[in-house]
Design a protein around this motif. Structure first.
Motif, PDB file in Angstrom:
ATOM      1  N   LYS A 151     -84.673  35.067   5.181  1.00 55.43           N
ATOM      2  CA  LYS A 151     -83.236  34.345   5.494  1.00 55.43           C
ATOM      3  C   LYS A 151     -83.478  33.073   6.207  1.00 55.43           C
ATOM      4  N   LYS A 152     -84.327  33.342   7.398  1.00 57.43           N
ATOM      5  CA  LYS A 152     -84.385  32.234   8.422  1.00 57.43           C
ATOM      6  C   LYS A 152     -84.800  30.802   7.825  1.00 57.43           C
ATOM      7  N   ILE A 153     -85.932  31.313   7.101  1.00 60.32           N
ATOM      8  CA  ILE A 153     -86.650  30.139   6.246  1.00 60.32           C
ATOM      9  C   ILE A 153     -85.752  29.323   5.637  1.00 60.32           C
ATOM     10  N   LEU A 154     -84.731  29.569   4.989  1.00 62.29           N
ATOM     11  CA  LEU A 154     -83.991  29.129   4.298  1.00 62.29           C
ATOM     12  C   LEU A 154     -82.998  27.984   5.114  1.00 62.29           C
ATOM     13  N   ALA A 155     -82.857  28.410   6.191  1.00 63.68           N
ATOM     14  CA  ALA A 155     -82.168  27.771   7.357  1.00 63.68           C
ATOM     15  C   ALA A 155     -82.893  26.579   8.044  1.00 63.68           C
ATOM     16  N   THR A 156     -84.286  26.403   7.658  1.00 68.80           N
ATOM     17  CA  THR A 156     -84.958  25.644   8.647  1.00 68.80           C
ATOM     18  C   THR A 156     -84.894  24.314   7.948  1.00 68.80           C
TER      19      THR A 156
ATOM     20  N   SER B 236     -85.896  26.873  -0.322  1.00 70.09           N
ATOM     21  CA  SER B 236     -85.776  27.804  -0.816  1.00 70.09           C
ATOM     22  C   SER B 236     -87.358  27.835  -1.732  1.00 70.09           C
ATOM     23  N   THR B 237     -87.740  26.553  -2.234  1.00 68.48           N
ATOM     24  CA  THR B 237     -88.888  26.760  -2.813  1.00 68.48           C
ATOM     25  C   THR B 237     -89.860  27.405  -1.908  1.00 68.48           C
ATOM     26  N   VAL B 238     -89.955  27.027  -0.650  1.00 69.43           N
ATOM     27  CA  VAL B 238     -90.985  27.772   0.272  1.00 69.43           C
ATOM     28  C   VAL B 238     -90.956  29.255   0.212  1.00 69.43           C
ATOM     29  N   LEU B 239     -89.633  29.598   0.244  1.00 67.98           N
ATOM     30  CA  LEU B 239     -89.576  31.241   0.126  1.00 67.98           C
ATOM     31  C   LEU B 239     -89.977  31.797  -1.126  1.00 67.98           C
ATOM     32  N   ASP B 240     -89.493  30.923  -2.357  1.00 75.30           N
ATOM     33  CA  ASP B 240     -89.750  31.373  -3.449  1.00 75.30           C
ATOM     34  C   ASP B 240     -91.280  31.647  -3.706  1.00 75.30           C
ATOM     35  N   VAL B 241     -92.077  30.637  -3.311  1.00 73.18           N
ATOM     36  CA  VAL B 241     -93.453  30.812  -3.714  1.00 73.18           C
ATOM     37  C   VAL B 241     -94.120  32.019  -2.638  1.00 73.18           C
ATOM     38  N   LEU B 242     -93.670  32.067  -1.606  1.00 67.59           N
ATOM     39  CA  LEU B 242     -94.172  33.178  -0.785  1.00 67.59           C
ATOM     40  C   LEU B 242     -93.609  34.756  -1.288  1.00 67.59           C
ATOM     41  N   ARG B 243     -92.459  34.636  -1.989  1.00 66.15           N
ATOM     42  CA  ARG B 243     -92.043  35.751  -2.506  1.00 66.15           C
ATOM     43  C   ARG B 243     -92.816  36.186  -3.793  1.00 66.15           C
ATOM     44  N   PHE B 244     -92.907  35.063  -4.628  1.00 66.05           N
ATOM     45  CA  PHE B 244     -93.783  35.417  -6.078  1.00 66.05           C
ATOM     46  C   PHE B 244     -95.245  35.838  -5.394  1.00 66.05           C
ATOM     47  N   GLU B 245     -95.853  35.187  -4.673  1.00 61.21           N
ATOM     48  CA  GLU B 245     -97.176  35.650  -4.294  1.00 61.21           C
ATOM     49  C   GLU B 245     -97.158  37.147  -3.838  1.00 61.21           C
ATOM     50  N   CYS B 246     -96.229  37.174  -2.876  1.00 56.79           N
ATOM     51  CA  CYS B 246     -96.006  38.791  -2.559  1.00 56.79           C
ATOM     52  C   CYS B 246     -96.302  39.670  -3.926  1.00 56.79           C
TER      53      CYS B 246
END
Ligand SMILES: Cc1cc2nc3c(=O)[nH]c(=O)nc-3n(C[C@H](O)[C@H](O)[C@H](O)COP(=O)(O)OP(=O)(O)OC[C@H]3O[C@@H](n4cnc5c(N)ncnc54)[C@H](O)[C@@H]3O)c2cc1C
Length: 408
Positions: free
Chosen positions: A43-48, A109-119
């Protein structure tokens, strides 16, 4: 091997990815679980970066806290290495003229998405809505909340910056680790005599602001200032707050900021201009003098500081008054009596004592199999992407070394 990562933020997610990738490469069986207190990870990544995510910076910078420790980690995983890490997952970036890197999408949100998809691709498990409040040593590992067992444990809880309930420091202490003095950083500054600022609330102006601590100039920043009734904010001020915050940990002397409200012109040019304007319109009033250089309200505050009435006729202002107006505009000085608190700061200055962890592996020197990454350690940087860079680099080093036992 069961690996638990406490905290699904920037460093926890990349740690999980790097561990999972390395385990695959080395044919090591690893079950990786990220425990996250919130209802979703990152969630914090989204606010950065105001929702754009200033992911890193291509320029070098010194870190506060343990700079040598930070540099040792960043040498192993520098900005370029992190860019290729993200490119491999399909995320491309753009850097601005100051080296600040953003995703091409301009969306955090793109940064978080790629990390989530990779996980997900690597079978990393997420357990959300799960705050870990208790860690116990167990045979061959650790027990979390008396419920979850792991062989290796990563503390990637971040910091209490803009977080309501935060127990990361307690977890560290419960394991015998030391936490340095904490203070909010990258935040707003409060001014001792802020009466003049009340009328300026909400006004923005581009200026150069210099910080003096014990009469020595420490740093200077150009940028947009945002005036508030308590004092000052804006990116330039946030940068200065990193130094103010450290200063107040050890000293009670008040730092001073000097604001150059007209940084693009020198003293004599401005003075000549003001004299010319006064001669041109002797019946005009003082409040018109600075209007070509700064917002009206700021100009009025400068006159007030100089003890000159805004309706004073220009033909009553002599050489002394004009010099005073110019010197105040070029160096408007204010004593700083504090910073805003942890709910306001973007990062926390202070954290786990780095020397209690190996800079080669991020493993604890007190407990085998325990690791710490990201902002929870006593490392913090200036605005511009340096804090996320630290989170990616420390998280990745940790992920790799959990599997290999070193950083190779
Ligand atoms: C508003 C804002 C804007 C920012 N913008 C930028 C920027 O543009 N560029 C930049 O470089 N830096 C920026 N930062 C700083 C940057 O976000 C942090 O330094 C970075 O996220 C730290 O990464 P981390 O993994 O250590 O911690 P975090 O990203 O904070 O992740 C920690 C995670 O752990 C979870 N957690 C905490 N305790 C527990 C527990 N006990 N059990 C389970 N889960 C737990 C938290 O919920 C959180 O999800 C910004 C910070 C803020 C607040």
């Amino acid at each position: 091997m069961k690996i638990a990562i406490i905290g699904g933020g920037a460093s926890g997610l990349v740690c999980a990815i790097e561990a999972a990738k390395t385990a695959k490469e080395k044919n090591v069986k690893a079950e990786i679980t990220v425990y996250e207190a919130k209802d979703r990870v990152g969630k914090k990544i989204l606010a950065t970066g105001n929702g754009r995510c200033n992911m890193m910076n291509l320029n070098d910078c010194n870190y506060f806290g343990d700079n040598a420790f930070a540099k040792s980690v960043l040498q192993k995983y520098d900005a370029e290495s992190n860019l290729s890490f993200f490119r491999e997952m399909g995320l491309y970036t753009r850097a601005d003229e100051e080296g600040r890197v953003y995703p091409l999408s301009n969306q955090a949100s793109t940064v978080l998405d790629v990390l989530r998809f990779e996980c997900a691709r690597l079978d990393v498990k997420f357990v959300t809505d799960c705050e870990i409040t208790k860690i116990k040593k167990a045979e061959n590992g650790f027990k979390l909340n008396d419920e979850f067992f792991c062989n290796k444990l990563v503390l990637a809880c971040g910091s209490k910056a803009q977080v309501k309930n935060f127990c990361g420091y307690e977890l560290l202490r419960s394991l015998g680790h030391t936490v340095t003095r904490l203070s909010p950083s990258l935040t707003k500054l409060t001014v001792k005599n802020s009466q003049l600022f009340k009328a300026l609330k909400g006004v923005r102006h581009k200026a150069e602001i210099s910080l003096y601590i014990d009469k020595k100039q420490v740093t200077s920043e150009k940028g947009e200032l945002l005036f508030a009734d308590y004092g000052l904010s804006g990116i330039a001020v946030m940068q200065l707050s990193a130094f103010v915050s450290r200063h107040f940990k050890n000293s009670e002397t008040l730092p001073v900021v000097s604001i150059d409200l007209i940084p693009d012109y020198d003293f004599s040019f401005i003075k000549d201009t003001l004299r010319r304007l006064s001669e041109r319109n002797p019946e005009g009033t003082a409040d018109t003098l600075l209007m070509g250089f700064m917002p009206k309200k700021v100009g009025e505050a400068v006159l007030k500081e100089c003890g000159i009435r805004p309706d004073a006729k220009l033909n009553t202002l002599g050489n002394k008054e004009l010099s005073l107006i110019v010197s105040t505009s070029k160096s408007w000085r204010h004593e700083i009596n504090g910073t805003k608190d942890f709910t306001d700061g973007q990062v926390v200055s202070g954290g786990a004592v780095c020397k209690e962890f190996s800079s080669e592996t991020l493993e604890s020197k007190k407990h085998r199999g325990l690791y710490c990454t990201g902002e929870l350690l006593d490392v913090d940087g200036l605005c511009g992407g340096y804090n996320l860079l630290w989170a990616w680099s420390s998280g990745r080093l940790c992920g790799k070394s959990i599997i290999t036992g070193d950083n190779r």
